[in-house]
Design a protein around this motif. Structure first.
Motif, PDB file in Angstrom:
ATOM      1  N   ASP A  60     -34.068 -17.542  61.919  1.00 16.05           N
ATOM      2  CA  ASP A  60     -32.547 -18.046  62.157  1.00 16.05           C
ATOM      3  C   ASP A  60     -32.922 -19.045  61.387  1.00 16.05           C
ATOM      4  OD1 ASP A  60     -32.351 -16.788  64.389  1.00 16.05           O
ATOM      5  OD2 ASP A  60     -33.816 -18.208  65.241  1.00 16.05           O
ATOM      6  N   LEU A  61     -33.809 -19.631  60.082  1.00 11.07           N
ATOM      7  CA  LEU A  61     -33.659 -20.822  59.728  1.00 11.07           C
ATOM      8  C   LEU A  61     -33.754 -20.404  57.785  1.00 11.07           C
ATOM      9  CD1 LEU A  61     -33.552 -23.567  59.906  1.00 11.07           C
ATOM     10  CD2 LEU A  61     -36.355 -23.864  59.640  1.00 11.07           C
ATOM     11  N   ARG A  62     -34.232 -19.524  57.794  1.00  9.03           N
ATOM     12  CA  ARG A  62     -34.978 -18.599  56.031  1.00  9.03           C
ATOM     13  C   ARG A  62     -34.010 -18.666  55.371  1.00  9.03           C
ATOM     14  NH1 ARG A  62     -39.156 -15.437  58.465  1.00  9.03           N
ATOM     15  NH2 ARG A  62     -40.808 -16.148  57.643  1.00  9.03           N
ATOM     16  N   PRO A  63     -32.600 -17.895  56.019  1.00 10.75           N
ATOM     17  CA  PRO A  63     -31.304 -17.490  55.447  1.00 10.75           C
ATOM     18  C   PRO A  63     -30.459 -19.172  54.994  1.00 10.75           C
ATOM     19  CG  PRO A  63     -31.328 -15.810  57.036  1.00 10.75           C
ATOM     20  CD  PRO A  63     -32.717 -17.410  57.452  1.00 10.75           C
ATOM     21  N   LEU A  64     -30.907 -19.640  55.611  1.00  9.98           N
ATOM     22  CA  LEU A  64     -30.132 -21.313  55.214  1.00  9.98           C
ATOM     23  C   LEU A  64     -30.615 -22.129  53.726  1.00  9.98           C
ATOM     24  CD1 LEU A  64     -30.464 -22.694  58.884  1.00  9.98           C
ATOM     25  CD2 LEU A  64     -28.481 -20.976  57.552  1.00  9.98           C
ATOM     26  N   ALA A  65     -31.502 -21.832  53.366  1.00 13.70           N
ATOM     27  CA  ALA A  65     -32.211 -22.043  51.768  1.00 13.70           C
ATOM     28  C   ALA A  65     -32.311 -20.970  51.031  1.00 13.70           C
ATOM     29  CB  ALA A  65     -34.094 -22.203  52.801  1.00 13.70           C
ATOM     30  N   ASP A  66     -32.315 -21.601  49.837  1.00 14.00           N
ATOM     31  CA  ASP A  66     -32.785 -20.829  49.030  1.00 14.00           C
ATOM     32  C   ASP A  66     -34.100 -19.776  48.480  1.00 14.00           C
ATOM     33  OD1 ASP A  66     -29.923 -20.270  47.471  1.00 14.00           O
ATOM     34  OD2 ASP A  66     -30.215 -23.066  47.873  1.00 14.00           O
ATOM     35  N   ALA A  67     -34.951 -20.974  48.768  1.00 14.50           N
ATOM     36  CA  ALA A  67     -36.482 -20.464  48.766  1.00 14.50           C
ATOM     37  C   ALA A  67     -37.481 -21.296  50.193  1.00 14.50           C
ATOM     38  CB  ALA A  67     -36.890 -20.639  47.254  1.00 14.50           C
ATOM     39  N   PHE A  68     -37.870 -20.009  50.340  1.00 15.18           N
ATOM     40  CA  PHE A  68     -38.388 -20.755  51.859  1.00 15.18           C
ATOM     41  C   PHE A  68     -40.568 -20.458  51.377  1.00 15.18           C
ATOM     42  CE2 PHE A  68     -41.090 -19.674  55.519  1.00 15.18           C
ATOM     43  CZ  PHE A  68     -41.058 -20.525  55.824  1.00 15.18           C
ATOM     44  N   TYR A  69     -40.913 -21.240  52.036  1.00 19.02           N
ATOM     45  CA  TYR A  69     -42.663 -21.342  51.582  1.00 19.02           C
ATOM     46  C   TYR A  69     -43.416 -21.680  53.299  1.00 19.02           C
ATOM     47  CZ  TYR A  69     -40.793 -22.601  46.907  1.00 19.02           C
ATOM     48  OH  TYR A  69     -39.997 -22.076  45.741  1.00 19.02           O
ATOM     49  N   PRO A  70     -44.373 -20.564  53.512  1.00 17.85           N
ATOM     50  CA  PRO A  70     -45.092 -21.620  54.072  1.00 17.85           C
ATOM     51  C   PRO A  70     -45.759 -22.345  53.897  1.00 17.85           C
ATOM     52  CG  PRO A  70     -45.677 -18.969  53.665  1.00 17.85           C
ATOM     53  CD  PRO A  70     -44.472 -19.423  52.187  1.00 17.85           C
ATOM     54  N   ASN A  71     -46.519 -23.205  54.870  1.00 20.61           N
ATOM     55  CA  ASN A  71     -46.582 -24.134  55.273  1.00 20.61           C
ATOM     56  C   ASN A  71     -48.228 -24.998  54.356  1.00 20.61           C
ATOM     57  OD1 ASN A  71     -46.635 -27.251  55.201  1.00 20.61           O
ATOM     58  ND2 ASN A  71     -47.309 -27.758  57.198  1.00 20.61           N
ATOM     59  N   ALA A  72     -48.266 -23.076  54.676  1.00 21.63           N
ATOM     60  CA  ALA A  72     -50.382 -22.795  54.315  1.00 21.63           C
ATOM     61  C   ALA A  72     -50.845 -22.829  52.769  1.00 21.63           C
ATOM     62  CB  ALA A  72     -50.906 -21.932  55.414  1.00 21.63           C
ATOM     63  N   ASP A  73     -49.073 -22.889  52.036  1.00 22.05           N
ATOM     64  CA  ASP A  73     -49.423 -22.078  50.735  1.00 22.05           C
ATOM     65  C   ASP A  73     -49.340 -23.111  49.780  1.00 22.05           C
ATOM     66  OD1 ASP A  73     -48.777 -19.880  48.232  1.00 22.05           O
ATOM     67  OD2 ASP A  73     -46.878 -19.638  48.563  1.00 22.05           O
ATOM     68  N   ILE A  74     -50.538 -23.594  50.156  1.00 24.01           N
ATOM     69  CA  ILE A  74     -50.718 -24.492  48.580  1.00 24.01           C
ATOM     70  C   ILE A  74     -50.206 -24.256  47.344  1.00 24.01           C
ATOM     71  CG2 ILE A  74     -52.326 -26.467  48.242  1.00 24.01           C
ATOM     72  CD1 ILE A  74     -51.199 -27.277  51.015  1.00 24.01           C
ATOM     73  N   GLY A  75     -50.301 -23.248  46.963  1.00 24.97           N
ATOM     74  CA  GLY A  75     -50.256 -22.744  45.315  1.00 24.97           C
ATOM     75  C   GLY A  75     -48.898 -22.447  44.856  1.00 24.97           C
ATOM     76  N   ALA A  76     -47.716 -23.127  46.448  1.00 25.50           N
ATOM     77  CA  ALA A  76     -46.638 -22.444  46.333  1.00 25.50           C
ATOM     78  C   ALA A  76     -45.888 -23.929  45.073  1.00 25.50           C
ATOM     79  CB  ALA A  76     -45.459 -22.780  47.633  1.00 25.50           C
ATOM     80  N   ALA A  77     -44.547 -22.843  43.978  1.00 23.86           N
ATOM     81  CA  ALA A  77     -44.029 -23.652  43.133  1.00 23.86           C
ATOM     82  C   ALA A  77     -43.501 -25.461  43.463  1.00 23.86           C
ATOM     83  CB  ALA A  77     -42.723 -22.867  43.249  1.00 23.86           C
ATOM     84  N   VAL A 101     -48.994 -38.426  53.758  1.00 19.02           N
ATOM     85  CA  VAL A 101     -48.680 -39.178  52.454  1.00 19.02           C
ATOM     86  C   VAL A 101     -49.335 -40.662  52.015  1.00 19.02           C
ATOM     87  CG1 VAL A 101     -46.007 -39.710  51.485  1.00 19.02           C
ATOM     88  CG2 VAL A 101     -46.147 -38.105  53.192  1.00 19.02           C
ATOM     89  N   ALA A 102     -49.238 -41.067  53.560  1.00 18.74           N
ATOM     90  CA  ALA A 102     -49.525 -42.701  53.533  1.00 18.74           C
ATOM     91  C   ALA A 102     -50.974 -43.316  52.943  1.00 18.74           C
ATOM     92  CB  ALA A 102     -49.624 -43.513  54.702  1.00 18.74           C
ATOM     93  N   THR A 103     -51.361 -42.003  53.361  1.00 21.68           N
ATOM     94  CA  THR A 103     -53.006 -42.294  52.909  1.00 21.68           C
ATOM     95  C   THR A 103     -53.261 -41.029  51.433  1.00 21.68           C
ATOM     96  OG1 THR A 103     -53.855 -39.884  54.019  1.00 21.68           O
ATOM     97  CG2 THR A 103     -53.670 -42.358  54.976  1.00 21.68           C
ATOM     98  N   GLY A 104     -52.571 -40.447  50.951  1.00 19.90           N
ATOM     99  CA  GLY A 104     -52.468 -39.464  50.032  1.00 19.90           C
ATOM    100  C   GLY A 104     -53.283 -37.986  50.076  1.00 19.90           C
ATOM    101  N   CYS A 105     -53.998 -38.041  51.708  1.00 22.43           N
ATOM    102  CA  CYS A 105     -54.874 -37.242  52.290  1.00 22.43           C
ATOM    103  C   CYS A 105     -54.031 -35.464  52.704  1.00 22.43           C
ATOM    104  CB  CYS A 105     -55.613 -37.492  53.335  1.00 22.43           C
ATOM    105  SG  CYS A 105     -56.698 -36.059  54.181  1.00 22.43           S
ATOM    106  N   THR A 106     -53.373 -35.278  52.021  1.00 23.02           N
ATOM    107  CA  THR A 106     -52.529 -34.153  52.102  1.00 23.02           C
ATOM    108  C   THR A 106     -53.144 -32.987  52.307  1.00 23.02           C
ATOM    109  OG1 THR A 106     -51.946 -33.728  50.486  1.00 23.02           O
ATOM    110  CG2 THR A 106     -50.717 -35.656  50.559  1.00 23.02           C
ATOM    111  N   GLY A 107     -53.109 -31.967  53.663  1.00 28.23           N
ATOM    112  CA  GLY A 107     -53.530 -30.940  53.950  1.00 28.23           C
ATOM    113  C   GLY A 107     -52.904 -29.806  54.283  1.00 28.23           C
ATOM    114  N   SER A 108     -51.384 -30.328  53.876  1.00 26.66           N
ATOM    115  CA  SER A 108     -49.738 -29.022  53.922  1.00 26.66           C
ATOM    116  C   SER A 108     -49.521 -28.900  52.469  1.00 26.66           C
ATOM    117  CB  SER A 108     -49.488 -29.311  55.298  1.00 26.66           C
ATOM    118  OG  SER A 108     -49.220 -30.445  55.030  1.00 26.66           O
TER     119      SER A 108
END
Length: 201
Positions: A60-77, A101-108
């Protein structure tokens, strides 16, 4: 100016697992209405919240955005600073995402994209949705603010006298998008106290 010279403006939208999924969903609608290109990433916890609060799934959500990325796709644009965007809004923003974000330890991808906004000195607005706050939360809020983010808890503006939840949500998001210079028509602008309400001297 747009994301790349005169190109169409781009905003990254992150939806994390805090309550208030409606803010992220409605933000996508407002961006589309304003002609702004949206790039969406959704955490796993947010999928649970979307189902619980709005009876929505990713389909339901994907059509509302121009581009969608899986949260695990660390190589996304949106994981690279070389991908030109005007900024990012995390709506709502969970304490887990705030802490990453506060720690800079970004796991997603969501927290990585937010980190990219900070390192590239682009606007990052974090709609942190939690209460009450303990000292650790407050330190994280201060840390992201020091790094350049804008913390924008979705606190309703009752001076606008919203008649519905939708009006309240839209006014809040309109003020968020004001921070990017994006006009939505959703904000009831304060023009001072009406003459009839003024207290005589």
């Amino acid at each position: 100016m747009g994301a790349a010279g005169g190109a169409r403006r781009r905003i990254v939208v992150g939806i994390s697992g805090a309550s208030g999924a409606v803010y992220g969903v409605r933000l996508l609608h407002l961006l589309r209405r304003a002609g702004v290109e949206s790039h969406l990433v959704v955490s796993r916890s947010a999928q649970v919240t979307l189902a619980q609060e709005l009876d929505m799934g990713l389909d339901d959500l994907r059509p509302l955005a121009d581009a969608f990325y899986p949260n695990a796709d660390i190589g996304a644009a949106i994981s690279s600073g070389s991908f030109r965007v005007d900024g990012m809004v995390i709506a709502p923003c969970s304490i887990k995402t705030l802490s990453e974000v506060a720690t800079g330890c970004t796991g997603s991808l969501l927290s990585r994209a937010a980190d990219v906004m900070l390192k590239e000195r682009r606007r990052l607005v974090m709609m942190v949705r939690e209460t009450p706050l303990h000292a650790g939360h407050i330190r994280s809020l201060a840390a992201v603010t020091d790094a350049g983010a804008i913390v924008y808890p979705p606190v309703p503006a009752f001076y606008a006298r919203p008649a519905t939840i939708e009006e309240m949500v839209d006014h809040t998001l309109g003020r968020v998008l004001d921070l990017f210079g994006i006009e939505t028509g959703a904000v009831k602008r304060w023009e001072g106290i009406a003459e009839a309400m003024r207290t005589p001297d």
